[in-house]
Design a protein around this motif. Structure first.
Motif, PDB file in Angstrom:
ATOM      1  N   ALA A 193     -14.342   2.497  35.201  1.00 53.61           N
ATOM      2  CA  ALA A 193     -14.682   1.819  33.947  1.00 53.61           C
ATOM      3  C   ALA A 193     -16.199   1.718  33.776  1.00 53.61           C
ATOM      4  CB  ALA A 193     -14.049   0.433  33.917  1.00 53.61           C
ATOM      5  N   LYS A 194     -16.894   1.469  34.880  1.00 47.51           N
ATOM      6  CA  LYS A 194     -18.349   1.318  34.823  1.00 47.51           C
ATOM      7  C   LYS A 194     -19.035   2.657  34.558  1.00 47.51           C
ATOM      8  CE  LYS A 194     -20.470   0.516  38.687  1.00 47.51           C
ATOM      9  NZ  LYS A 194     -20.939  -0.193  39.916  1.00 47.51           N
ATOM     10  N   GLN A 195     -18.566   3.709  35.229  1.00 47.53           N
ATOM     11  CA  GLN A 195     -19.255   4.991  35.140  1.00 47.53           C
ATOM     12  C   GLN A 195     -18.841   5.834  33.934  1.00 47.53           C
ATOM     13  OE1 GLN A 195     -19.997   7.332  38.606  1.00 47.53           O
ATOM     14  NE2 GLN A 195     -19.696   5.622  40.024  1.00 47.53           N
ATOM     15  N   THR A 196     -17.799   5.431  33.234  1.00 49.44           N
ATOM     16  CA  THR A 196     -17.388   6.190  32.045  1.00 49.44           C
ATOM     17  C   THR A 196     -17.656   5.420  30.753  1.00 49.44           C
ATOM     18  OG1 THR A 196     -15.107   5.377  32.259  1.00 49.44           O
ATOM     19  CG2 THR A 196     -15.624   7.505  33.279  1.00 49.44           C
ATOM     20  N   LYS A 197     -18.503   4.404  30.826  1.00 49.35           N
ATOM     21  CA  LYS A 197     -18.841   3.651  29.611  1.00 49.35           C
ATOM     22  C   LYS A 197     -19.562   4.525  28.591  1.00 49.35           C
ATOM     23  CE  LYS A 197     -20.228  -0.571  29.522  1.00 49.35           C
ATOM     24  NZ  LYS A 197     -19.073  -1.159  28.812  1.00 49.35           N
ATOM     25  N   TRP A 198     -20.121   5.640  29.052  1.00 47.21           N
ATOM     26  CA  TRP A 198     -20.820   6.535  28.133  1.00 47.21           C
ATOM     27  C   TRP A 198     -19.897   7.052  27.023  1.00 47.21           C
ATOM     28  CZ3 TRP A 198     -18.629  11.320  27.821  1.00 47.21           C
ATOM     29  CH2 TRP A 198     -17.848  11.743  28.899  1.00 47.21           C
ATOM     30  N   GLU A 251     -18.100   5.385  25.152  1.00 47.87           N
ATOM     31  CA  GLU A 251     -18.207   4.494  23.997  1.00 47.87           C
ATOM     32  C   GLU A 251     -19.256   4.982  23.000  1.00 47.87           C
ATOM     33  OE1 GLU A 251     -19.005   0.613  25.474  1.00 47.87           O
ATOM     34  OE2 GLU A 251     -17.117   0.457  26.600  1.00 47.87           O
TER      35      GLU A 251
END
Length: 207
Positions: free
Chosen positions: A144-149, A151
């Motif tokens: 979840a943290k590393q795929t926030k891009w 958004e």
């Protein structure tokens, strides 16, 4: 990065995962009578401790030594191992799993009314240990943290979402390699770009 490159990298990352399928333990060795009684006593103390916490007892007051003094085996037996306490708790111990010696006590825990289970049959088939569930939570948080891009692309109708999902899935697989207790099946289940069946076909046909 073109689609073929993404596909090849996904295949490469899949091969780095722990590909051992989740072990089913529907049938296994049963406890001897004295072992089963010992287990029932242990589960009774868990019920008592959990119930007492709901009525504002402090955890420090509920250590195993004191509980065993307050609740000797005879008292546990006379009270049917305090199974009725489970009516006041959010969970209970699955009796079928209590008979099976392959399960640990964490794996015997079940939420009342299947609350919180998106797929009960699937959950029962996984039989994760506490350590495996904890690893999955940590893995999911990292994804979840590393795929926030992703958004940044929301609302852009010109984006090829299949490619975005492919890159995000590739990244999730790369992260999963650092979590050996998380199976590829759970990786695909928690990151719904590919279904588990499609993932299996992908490995066979493309890798």
């Amino acid at each position: 990065m073109d689609d073929e490159t993404i596909r090849k990298m996904i295949c490469c990352f899949i091969k780095r995962l722990n590909c051992q399928s989740p072990e089913r333990c529907d049938y296994g060795p049963e406890y001897e009578k004295d072992q089963l009684m010992e287990l029932y006593e242990q589960l009774a103390l868990y019920r008592i401790k959990a119930y007492e916490l709901t009525v504002d007892r402090k955890l420090a007051e509920l250590d195993d030594v004191n509980l065993k003094l307050q609740y000797p085996p005879s008292k546990l037996y006379d009270n049917n191992f305090f199974k009725y306490y489970e009516e006041s708790l959010e969970w209970y111990f699955d009796l079928e799993r209590c008979w099976n010696a392959q399960f640990d006590n964490y794996q015997r825990l079940v939420l009342h009314g299947f609350r919180g289970y998106l797929d009960w049959d699937f959950y029962r088939s996984i039989n994760n240990t506490y350590e495996q569930d904890l690893a999955y939570v940590q893995y999911f948080e990292e994804v979840a943290k590393q795929t926030k891009w992703v958004e940044d692309y929301l609302g852009d109708s010109t984006i090829q979402w299949e490619r975005i999902r492919g890159v995000a899935y590739m990244q999730a697989l790369d992260i999963a390699a650092s979590f050996p207790d998380v199976s590829p099946f759970l990786v695909s289940y928690g990151f719904p770009v590919m279904t588990p069946c499609l993932l299996a076909n992908f490995v066979v046909e493309k890798c």
